[in-house]
Design an enzyme around this catalytic site. Structure first.
Site, PDB file in Angstrom:
ATOM      1  N   GLU A   1       0.851  -1.193   0.000  1.00 22.04           N
ATOM      2  CA  GLU A   1       0.000   0.000   0.000  1.00 22.04           C
ATOM      3  C   GLU A   1       0.888   1.245   0.000  1.00 22.04           C
ATOM      4  O   GLU A   1       1.935   1.278   0.649  1.00 22.04           O
ATOM      5  CB  GLU A   1      -0.891  -0.008   1.239  1.00 22.04           C
ATOM      6  CG  GLU A   1      -1.883   1.145   1.285  1.00 22.04           C
ATOM      7  CD  GLU A   1      -2.741   1.152   2.532  1.00 22.04           C
ATOM      8  OE1 GLU A   1      -3.869   1.664   2.459  1.00 22.04           O
ATOM      9  OE2 GLU A   1      -2.286   0.643   3.588  1.00 22.04           O
TER      10      GLU A   1
ATOM     11  N   LYS B   1     -10.054   0.515  -2.181  1.00 24.77           N
ATOM     12  CA  LYS B   1     -10.115   0.128  -0.764  1.00 24.77           C
ATOM     13  C   LYS B   1     -11.477   0.488  -0.169  1.00 24.77           C
ATOM     14  O   LYS B   1     -11.912   1.630  -0.216  1.00 24.77           O
ATOM     15  CB  LYS B   1      -8.989   0.829  -0.002  1.00 24.77           C
ATOM     16  CG  LYS B   1      -8.884   0.438   1.461  1.00 24.77           C
ATOM     17  CD  LYS B   1      -7.690   1.144   2.095  1.00 24.77           C
ATOM     18  CE  LYS B   1      -7.504   0.744   3.543  1.00 24.77           C
ATOM     19  NZ  LYS B   1      -6.343   1.452   4.153  1.00 24.77           N
TER      20      LYS B   1
ATOM     21  N   CYS C   1      -4.905  -3.526   3.379  1.00 26.81           N
ATOM     22  CA  CYS C   1      -4.579  -3.099   4.742  1.00 26.81           C
ATOM     23  C   CYS C   1      -5.752  -3.272   5.715  1.00 26.81           C
ATOM     24  O   CYS C   1      -6.038  -4.378   6.159  1.00 26.81           O
ATOM     25  CB  CYS C   1      -4.052  -1.671   4.704  1.00 26.81           C
ATOM     26  SG  CYS C   1      -3.092  -1.205   6.177  1.00 26.81           S
TER      27      CYS C   1
END
Length: 278
Positions: A40, A119, A164
């Site tokens: 990321e 995301k 993440c």
């Protein structure tokens, strides 16, 4: 299939980060990787959250996307571009001012973009000393995203994308598994504190509960902006065993062989995915 999870300590300078990512992708390709995964924010960890707005690109064009496409083509690998900031435009998600998507793009060995994942879950944390709120600058994505990767081993891997903080939401990975995913990717920039507490635990749990392989490329070290990320890039097999891991801070390539036959054996011996009631 050999997979490479790449650990970086990205700086505040885009050009330097792309140069270093290129070197690490080349190293992964020399190691025989068919799939390479960047972490990321591989392209920039700025002094301020808003710094990513200055390097945002419209989907389909821009220097970061050209770099990723060229690297995939030049090295003949599938490449997951960690995340980069994409402009909010032409989306089903209502746009907000001063927001970008934090997007993982997948490039095939011919250089084409094969998948995009924005995301979905945005990190917020405040322990009194550290404060993060990604929603100040990021706009949440709306949809999970799978892609298919035909490997030289003859297996067509179905790959689920995440980023993440998504790791804390098991329903996303269960959705992927229900859609036939057997490999889950988690490019990340975990904070040192939350990573120390939960990183390995969550990665191994996602692998075990879905009887799937997990590859997690991380930021790992002390960054120029003062942020410290946890690192410990790793690849986990469907039984929860760590196939390869980087123990130290700093940049590096973690290589591991994924065995489709072992995955099939695990799912046959323990058919937990068939036993779901909800």
């Amino acid at each position: 299939m050999k997979v490479a999870a790449i650990q970086m300590v990205s700086s505040t300078r885009l050009a330097d980060n792309l140069d270093r990512a290129g070197e690490l992708i080349a190293e992964a390709a020399r190691g025989g990787a068919e799939l390479a995964v960047l972490p990321e924010y591989f392209c920039l960890l700025g002094q301020r959250d808003t710094d990513k707005l200055a390097i945002q690109e419209p989907f389909g064009c821009g220097p970061i996307q050209r770099f990723l496409s060229g690297m995939a083509r030049d090295h003949g690998v599938w490449l997951v571009g960690g995340t980069l900031p994409l402009t909010v435009e032409g989306s089903e998600v209502p746009p907000q001012a001063d927001r970008v998507f934090n997007s993982a793009l997948v490039f095939a060995p011919d250089g084409r973009c094969a998948a995009r994942y924005d995301k979905m879950h945005l990190f917020r944390f405040d322990n009194g000393a550290e404060r993060y709120d990604e929603a100040r600058v990021l706009q949440a994505g709306a949809l999970p995203q799978l892609f298919e990767l035909p490997s030289v081993d003859g297996h067509v891997w179905r790959v689920g994308l995440s980023v993440c903080y998504d790791l804390r939401f098991p329903e996303l990975y269960r959705h992927y598994t229900a859609q036939g995913a057997d490999l889950l990717l988690v490019p990340s920039a975990f904070t040192h504190g939350t990573g120390q507490a939960h990183w390995e635990l969550l990665l191994r749990a996602r692998a075990v509960e879905n009887l799937a392989c997990v590859a997690a490329a991380a930021q790992g070290g002390l960054h120029e902006n003062g942020r410290r990320t946890w690192g410990h890039t790793m690849v986990v097999d469907p039984w929860g065993a760590i196939l390869a891991r980087r123990e130290a801070d700093g940049e590096g390539v973690v290589l591991a062989d994924l065995d489709a036959r072992q995955l099939a054996r695990c799912r046959a011996q323990l058919p937990a995915l068939e036993h779901r009631r909800l």
